[in-house]
Design an enzyme around this catalytic site. Structure first.
Site, PDB file in Angstrom:
ATOM      1  N   LYS A   4     -32.120  55.107  99.972  1.00 21.43           N
ATOM      2  CA  LYS A   4     -31.626  53.653 100.156  1.00 21.43           C
ATOM      3  C   LYS A   4     -32.266  52.581  99.284  1.00 21.43           C
ATOM      4  O   LYS A   4     -33.343  52.556  98.702  1.00 21.43           O
ATOM      5  CB  LYS A   4     -32.017  52.969 101.437  1.00 21.43           C
ATOM      6  CG  LYS A   4     -30.803  52.928 102.628  1.00 21.43           C
ATOM      7  CD  LYS A   4     -31.263  52.369 103.830  1.00 21.43           C
ATOM      8  CE  LYS A   4     -30.081  51.410 104.628  1.00 21.43           C
ATOM      9  NZ  LYS A   4     -30.853  51.137 105.772  1.00 21.43           N
TER      10      LYS A   4
HETATM   11  C1  E4P Z   1     -28.417  49.699 107.889  1.00 15.97           C
HETATM   12  O1  E4P Z   1     -28.407  50.510 107.165  1.00 15.97           O
HETATM   13  C2  E4P Z   1     -29.325  48.711 108.439  1.00 15.97           C
HETATM   14  O2  E4P Z   1     -30.437  49.725 108.654  1.00 15.97           O
HETATM   15  C3  E4P Z   1     -29.219  48.056 109.547  1.00 15.97           C
HETATM   16  O3  E4P Z   1     -27.686  48.236 109.858  1.00 15.97           O
HETATM   17  C4  E4P Z   1     -29.491  46.581 109.576  1.00 15.97           C
HETATM   18  O4  E4P Z   1     -29.170  45.954 110.555  1.00 15.97           O
HETATM   19  P1  E4P Z   1     -29.582  44.701 111.133  1.00 15.97           P
HETATM   20  O5  E4P Z   1     -29.043  43.635 110.525  1.00 15.97           O
HETATM   21  O6  E4P Z   1     -29.705  44.626 112.744  1.00 15.97           O
HETATM   22  O7  E4P Z   1     -31.277  44.702 110.857  1.00 15.97           O
END
Ligand code: E4P
Length: 216
Positions: A84
């Site tokens: 990521k």
């Molecule tokens: C995506 O890969 C992220 O880990 C995640 O969906 C973030 O979500 P949040 O906004 O609930 O922290």
């Protein structure tokens, strides 16, 4: 539509994996920190549960060169590792190089269709629009997903859209209706998707009627 689970909690991942409903895992530094375990052993524990399913692990560097170094180390953990990378100019540089090296990338923290277009042009494997965080500031996150899916279809980009920051079952339904490639879903929302009050009432009624069946 593929369903990934958005957690670093091994118990949640095991339960979802055993039900056969997940196609991968996404994590981020916040989710990792919640587990209170060293990163390496946590990732190995998760990989021992999911086998070859893809798992996204996030870099914490901000400079392209350092992101690339981190990504190369992470990718040595296994072929299923997706790195990521945050949606910045340094991130785009890193994505271009990593993809050239055969390392899968997930461009994260995407909040506009133009960001997704640029990430796709850099060759990213996945883009992650964060819809819940847009909803939180009174913008309709799902409109972003619609726009990204349209742009990728218009130009046949191969990057896959991971609908991220999902907060409730309707987000999953809408993602599937739009035709997103993947929804990454917290365990709690997977549980909410499973349950229906009429299913519970139906089971209760069948079991109580079964008691009325003569035993001989
Ligand atoms: C995506 O890969 C992220 O880990 C995640 O969906 C973030 O979500 P949040 O906004 O609930 O922290």
């Amino acid at each position: 539509m593929k369903i990934f689970i958005d957690t670093a909690n091994p118990d949640e991942i095991r339960k979802a994996y055993e039900m056969g409903v997940i196609d991968g895992v996404t994590t981020n530094p916040t989710l990792i920190s919640k587990e209170g375990k060293p990163f390496d052993s946590l990732v190995h524990e998760i990989c021992s549960i999911i086998g070859k399913l893809p798992i996204s692990l996030e870099v914490i560097s901000l400079k392209a060169e350092e992101m690339i170094e981190e990504a190369q180390k992470l990718s040595k953990i296994g072929e299923n590792i997706v790195v990521k990378i945050p949606m910045t100019s340094e991130g785009l540089k890193a994505v271009k190089i990593l993809v050239g090296q055969g390392i899968k990338t997930n461009t994260t923290l995407v909040f506009s269709p133009a960001q997704a277009l640029l990430a796709a042009k850099a060759g990213t494997t996945y883009v992650s629009p964060f819809i819940g965080r847009l909803d939180d500031i009174s913008q309709t996150g799902m409109e972003l997903v619609e726009q990204i899916v349209t742009i990728f279809e218009n130009y046949q980009f191969e990057s896959q859209v991971i609908v991220s920051s999902i907060r409730h079952p309707v987000h999953v339904l809408e993602a599937a209706l739009i035709g997103a490639d993947v929804a990454t879903v917290p365990y709690k929302v997977i549980e909410q998707l499973i349950r229906h009050p009429l299913t519970d009432i139906g089971i209760e009624r069948f079991l109580s009627d079964w008691k009325k069946v003569p035993k001989k």
